[in-house]
Design a protein around this motif. Sequence first.
Motif: not given
Length: 225
Positions: A54-58, A21-23
């Motif tokens: 998780g999916s690696g956003l950070l 999600s964008q958020s």
Amino acid sequence: MYTTANEAHFDRLASETYKASQSSIELAKRAGNAILRHYDFDDESTEVMDFACGSGLLSQHIAPYAKSVVGVDISQGMVDLYNMFALNQGLLSEELRAVRFDVLASSPQDPFNGQRFDVVVCASAYHHFESIEDVTTALVSYLKPGGTLIVVDLIQPGEQVNLDELFPEHEGSIVAHRGGFKETTIVQAFEKSGLQEVEFRPAVNVKKKGQSLQLFLAKGRKPSL
């Protein structure tokens, strides 16, 4: 209980038509910016573990500032998404990769081949763990001497906040600490694990359903040899 429930939950989330999600993207970016402000990364030497990645956003946000990032998660589905992104970006596994690993397993194997990390980061995930003391102690064991643990999560709001209304997605089976943490809880867990120079500060302001909330950044250093 929480480990099994979280593994199933995030595997299921990853198996669906997953799209961050964008958020979530924005929150990871803001958490990443806070981490970058409070740790001196070196793109030629800093080796990072992104725990509960998780999916690696950070990881994607901080990777340009580090020599390498290894994501760690209990969900194989999320690990697969993480590695798919790295592959699609043409990144080498030495630069960005994720492994499925339970740091609290009774007889954990070392998927890092002896590698230890300059910094271990964990953002927006500590509230999922039943014993943050056990998790903190485990993460410290993967730091190099003198390495740093950084955790970003929610500061527990005041009693006037209705947690059921504010966090309906925080199911009891996957969230052990609904509504986040008090400073004393985090600081005590860090200090009990042997970390020194422990800091705790408000770092990110967020809004949820019109309610103003804050994420903290906690940081501690493993003693040098």
